[in-house]
Design a protein around this motif. Structure first.
Motif, PDB file in Angstrom:
ATOM      1  N   GLY A  40       0.817  -1.197   0.000  1.00 20.42           N
ATOM      2  CA  GLY A  40       0.000   0.000   0.000  1.00 20.42           C
ATOM      3  C   GLY A  40       0.857   1.256   0.000  1.00 20.42           C
ATOM      4  O   GLY A  40       2.062   1.217  -0.272  1.00 20.42           O
ATOM      5  N   ALA A  41       0.263   2.387   0.341  1.00 16.95           N
ATOM      6  CA  ALA A  41       0.914   3.681   0.166  1.00 16.95           C
ATOM      7  C   ALA A  41       1.714   4.139   1.378  1.00 16.95           C
ATOM      8  O   ALA A  41       2.390   5.158   1.310  1.00 16.95           O
ATOM      9  CB  ALA A  41      -0.129   4.738  -0.181  1.00 16.95           C
ATOM     10  N   ASP A  74       5.397   7.742  -4.121  1.00 17.58           N
ATOM     11  CA  ASP A  74       6.338   7.982  -5.210  1.00 17.58           C
ATOM     12  C   ASP A  74       7.650   7.229  -5.024  1.00 17.58           C
ATOM     13  O   ASP A  74       8.654   7.542  -5.669  1.00 17.58           O
ATOM     14  CB  ASP A  74       6.627   9.482  -5.322  1.00 17.58           C
ATOM     15  N   GLY A  75       7.666   6.267  -4.130  1.00 12.98           N
ATOM     16  CA  GLY A  75       8.871   5.500  -3.849  1.00 12.98           C
ATOM     17  C   GLY A  75       9.624   6.047  -2.659  1.00 12.98           C
ATOM     18  O   GLY A  75       9.670   7.271  -2.455  1.00 12.98           O
ATOM     19  N   ARG A 150       7.640   1.055  -3.519  1.00 13.34           N
ATOM     20  CA  ARG A 150       6.573   2.032  -3.750  1.00 13.34           C
ATOM     21  C   ARG A 150       5.229   1.314  -3.681  1.00 13.34           C
ATOM     22  O   ARG A 150       5.169   0.078  -3.627  1.00 13.34           O
ATOM     23  CB  ARG A 150       6.757   2.694  -5.115  1.00 13.34           C
ATOM     24  N   ARG A 151       4.180   2.105  -3.663  1.00 16.08           N
ATOM     25  CA  ARG A 151       2.834   1.536  -3.711  1.00 16.08           C
ATOM     26  C   ARG A 151       2.721   0.631  -4.943  1.00 16.08           C
ATOM     27  O   ARG A 151       3.037   1.031  -6.060  1.00 16.08           O
ATOM     28  CB  ARG A 151       1.792   2.644  -3.790  1.00 16.08           C
TER      29      ARG A 151
END
Length: 363
Positions: A40-41, A74-75, A150-151
């Motif tokens: 996930g984020a 965005d990583g 990243r996501r």
């Protein structure tokens, strides 16, 4: 019918709403006998690994143990020596007849990234009880190299299981006689498992037997293939005619089995990650071998098991041909639509000694 669910049945779980995610599945996310899980984020940096226990959710623990939150949109870099908990994009709602288990993906293990899936109310890592309904979380701890994730990055995978799927010892013997599970003159079969030994004679003119991870390296982006120079991250190890290797404590090694491995289309296999009967070391972080691995019709003749090895506490001497781990075999509930190595972007079919997909091929 008891067994591991194949790709068609995994897709049906999605269609029935038993498997959900914040965004549609990737086109190659469903494997012959497993599903890749996506980050996930957010990553929660925590003080220590934990299990929630039978009365708590993972979120309850995170609210107390989290040190800070890392945005993965965005990583972001996950550092070695740290423990992170990442909510996964996928959630599950298992019926009462299905359970599940998880394991790192092959590329994850070959980068020495220690991962384990946690569920709410869990008392074990990587084991998901029948009928579980809720979120999934991934514990991530890079051991040798810092990594960029990243996501949507995929570090772990899940297998769904109905009933008792392990082969009995007599079934293992019969299957080996019919299909040659490992290319050994005198296979050692015990219960549902068959032994693998280590190749320390090496390959090529220099007798390359494996690699040892270098510390204090640059970062590795887990989503980028063939981007890194091998020698910036790995020290090659050669046999020099000795046919033995001393494992230094807490160092990470990539080695290879002496035997070729075969997983017939109606079966799945898994490497036992740690067997104290053969030595104080851990073998193979990434334990799933899909149906068709090493199968001739899927282009896998001669495929050997790449072994991710870490010694515990004391130096340990490995000799060529020494037993280093065991493969357990399970029934599939049905034959997969696509076998490992057939158009799925499989990176390790027909492999010998091979590092993860992130490194440039040697000349």
């Amino acid at each position: 019918m008891a067994g591991i669910l194949a790709d068609r049945a995994i897709r049906a779980l999605w269609d029935e709403g038993r498997l959900k995610a914040e965004k549609p599945l990737d086109h190659d996310q469903i494997q012959p006998a497993s599903l890749d899980l996506r980050l996930g984020a957010k990553a929660f940096r925590v003080r220590a690994s934990f299990l929630p226990g039978p009365s708590k959710r993972v979120a309850d623990k995170l609210s107390r143990l989290s040190l800070h939150v890392v945005d993965l949109s965005d990583g972001a870099v996950l550092e070695t020596g740290c423990v992170y908990i990442v909510p996964l994009l996928e959630t599950i709602d298992l019926p009462q007849h299905l359970s599940a288990s998880t394991n790192p993906k092959s590329s994850t293990g070959r980068l020495d990234i220690f991962t384990r899936v946690i569920t709410d109310y869990a008392q074990e890592f990587d084991q998901i009880a029948t009928g579980y309904s809720g979120p999934l979380y991934l514990e991530i701890s890079p051991k040798t190299f810092p990594i960029i994730v990243r996501r949507g990055s995929r570090l772990s995978q899940i297998r769904f299981r109905e009933g008792q799927s392990l082969l009995r010892e007599d079934e293992m013997l019969s299957l080996h006689l019919a299909e040659t599970l490992v290319a050994a003159e005198s296979p050692i079969i015990s219960g549902s498992s068959i032994a693998l030994s280590i190749d320390l004679q090496g390959s090529g003119p220099d007798g390359l037997v494996g690699y040892r991870g270098k510390r204090h390296s640059a970062v590795i982006d887990v989503d980028v293939k063939a981007a890194h120079d091998i020698y910036d991250f790995w020290e090659p190890i050669y046999s020099r005619g000795r046919n033995e290797l001393i494992l230094d404590p807490d160092e990470f090694y990539i080695l290879v089995s002496r035997e070729a491995v075969h997983v017939p289309p109606l079966y799945a296999a898994e490497m036992v990650p740690f067997d104290p009967l053969v030595g104080e070391f851990r073998v193979h972080y990434a334990g799933f071998f899909d149906p068709g691995f090493g199968h001739v019709e899927a282009g896998g003749a001669g495929a050997r098991a790449v072994l991710e090895v870490r010694s515990h506490d004391v130096p340990f001497i490995l000799d060529h041909g020494q037993i280093i781990g065991r493969l357990v075999y399970e029934h599939m509930r049905e034959k997969p639509e696509a076998l490992y190595g057939t158009g799925l972007g499989s990176n390790y079919q027909a492999q010998g000694l091979k590092l993860s997909k992130h490194f440039k091929a040697q000349d």
